[in-house]
Design an enzyme around this catalytic site. Structure first.
Site, PDB file in Angstrom:
ATOM      1  N   LYS A  11       0.823  -1.207   0.000  1.00 51.92           N
ATOM      2  CA  LYS A  11       0.000   0.000   0.000  1.00 51.92           C
ATOM      3  C   LYS A  11       0.866   1.271   0.000  1.00 51.92           C
ATOM      4  O   LYS A  11       2.089   1.212   0.221  1.00 51.92           O
ATOM      5  CB  LYS A  11      -0.933  -0.049   1.210  1.00 51.92           C
ATOM      6  N   TYR A  51     -12.902  -1.397  -3.032  1.00 47.83           N
ATOM      7  CA  TYR A  51     -13.310  -1.506  -1.627  1.00 47.83           C
ATOM      8  C   TYR A  51     -14.821  -1.313  -1.455  1.00 47.83           C
ATOM      9  O   TYR A  51     -15.260  -0.944  -0.356  1.00 47.83           O
ATOM     10  CB  TYR A  51     -12.546  -0.490  -0.783  1.00 47.83           C
ATOM     11  N   ASN A 114      -1.980  -0.004   6.985  1.00 49.03           N
ATOM     12  CA  ASN A 114      -1.449  -1.297   7.437  1.00 49.03           C
ATOM     13  C   ASN A 114      -0.565  -2.005   6.406  1.00 49.03           C
ATOM     14  O   ASN A 114      -0.417  -3.222   6.438  1.00 49.03           O
ATOM     15  CB  ASN A 114      -2.575  -2.195   7.947  1.00 49.03           C
ATOM     16  N   HIS A 117      -2.069  -5.548   1.615  1.00 44.69           N
ATOM     17  CA  HIS A 117      -3.375  -6.198   1.458  1.00 44.69           C
ATOM     18  C   HIS A 117      -3.168  -7.662   1.099  1.00 44.69           C
ATOM     19  O   HIS A 117      -2.235  -7.993   0.360  1.00 44.69           O
ATOM     20  CB  HIS A 117      -4.142  -5.513   0.321  1.00 44.69           C
ATOM     21  N   GLU A 128      -9.966  -9.785  -7.410  1.00 42.36           N
ATOM     22  CA  GLU A 128      -9.023  -8.689  -7.188  1.00 42.36           C
ATOM     23  C   GLU A 128      -7.843  -8.754  -8.170  1.00 42.36           C
ATOM     24  O   GLU A 128      -7.375  -7.723  -8.661  1.00 42.36           O
ATOM     25  CB  GLU A 128      -8.527  -8.728  -5.743  1.00 42.36           C
TER      26      GLU A 128
HETATM   27  P1  CMP Z   1      -7.474  -4.498   4.376  1.00 38.01           P
HETATM   28  O1  CMP Z   1      -7.988  -5.503   5.362  1.00 38.01           O
HETATM   29  O2  CMP Z   1      -6.399  -4.849   3.443  1.00 38.01           O
HETATM   30  O3  CMP Z   1      -8.722  -3.935   3.550  1.00 38.01           O
HETATM   31  C1  CMP Z   1      -9.637  -3.050   4.174  1.00 38.01           C
HETATM   32  C2  CMP Z   1      -8.864  -1.893   4.730  1.00 38.01           C
HETATM   33  O4  CMP Z   1      -9.610  -0.915   5.423  1.00 38.01           O
HETATM   34  C3  CMP Z   1      -7.900  -2.418   5.806  1.00 38.01           C
HETATM   35  O5  CMP Z   1      -6.939  -3.223   5.220  1.00 38.01           O
HETATM   36  C4  CMP Z   1      -7.427  -1.118   6.384  1.00 38.01           C
HETATM   37  O6  CMP Z   1      -6.508  -0.447   5.506  1.00 38.01           O
HETATM   38  C5  CMP Z   1      -8.745  -0.342   6.396  1.00 38.01           C
HETATM   39  N1  CMP Z   1      -9.406  -0.462   7.697  1.00 38.01           N
HETATM   40  C6  CMP Z   1      -9.934  -1.551   8.268  1.00 38.01           C
HETATM   41  N2  CMP Z   1     -10.465  -1.280   9.464  1.00 38.01           N
HETATM   42  C7  CMP Z   1     -10.267   0.045   9.649  1.00 38.01           C
HETATM   43  C8  CMP Z   1     -10.600   0.955  10.701  1.00 38.01           C
HETATM   44  N3  CMP Z   1     -11.259   0.535  11.801  1.00 38.01           N
HETATM   45  N4  CMP Z   1     -10.274   2.236  10.563  1.00 38.01           N
HETATM   46  C9  CMP Z   1      -9.630   2.661   9.447  1.00 38.01           C
HETATM   47  N5  CMP Z   1      -9.278   1.841   8.405  1.00 38.01           N
HETATM   48  C10 CMP Z   1      -9.600   0.559   8.517  1.00 38.01           C
END
Ligand code: CMP
Length: 139
Positions: A11, A51, A114, A117, A128
């Site tokens: 990311k 998303y 984070n 993905h 995807e």
């Molecule tokens: P990912 O699980 O790859 O895909 C969905 C994304 O949404 C996740 O990673 C985070 O980047 C984001 N995400 C998930 N939960 C939260 C949260 N509580 N607050 C902000 N971003 C979130």
């Protein structure tokens, strides 16, 4: 796509911090073969589509802004049990909860940013992967 493939994105936060090489090293060391890969940047429409499952969530706007603010590395990875093994390798969504040695524990700062993905099912891995790559780009 075969069921032994998964889809990943390094990311924008991971790319900004110069972590592409280190993360790809971890992915290769864990036995994943790269069968498609590119540096690309998602548009707002791309991120809203990718998303869409999260579009009612309070963090949706923040997520779209984050995922479009700079380049990502998109890749399709091949390995037995690719989806499950890759999610183990990257760790929990929130790096604070991720196991030691996982990619998110090592390279991510927060639940929203984070670093990486990983698809959550074989079906979504196929969807995807096809979102980012044509058959000609996939080996
Ligand atoms: P990912 O699980 O790859 O895909 C969905 C994304 O949404 C996740 O990673 C985070 O980047 C984001 N995400 C998930 N939960 C939260 C949260 N509580 N607050 C902000 N971003 C979130």
């Amino acid at each position: 796509m075969a069921t032994n493939r998964t889809f990943t994105m390094l990311k924008p936060d991971a790319v900004e911090k110069g972590h592409i090489g280190a993360i790809l090293d971890k992915i290769a060391a864990a036995g994943f073969k790269i069968v498609a890969m590119k540096l690309t940047q998602m548009t707002k429409a791309d991120a809203e589509t990718f998303y869409a499952i999260h579009n009612e969530r309070p963090f949706f706007g923040e997520l779209v802004a984050y995922m479009t603010r700079g380049p990502i590395v998109a890749a399709i990875l091949e390995k037995e049990n690719a989806v499950s093994d890759f999610r183990t390798l990257i760790g929990a969504t929130n790096p604070a909860d991720a196991a030691e040695g996982t990619i998110r524990k090592m390279f991510a700062d927060s639940i929203s940013e984070n670093a990486v993905h990983g698809s959550d099912s074989d079906e979504n891995a196929a969807i995807e992967g096809a979102f980012h790559f044509s058959g000609r780009d996939t080996f």
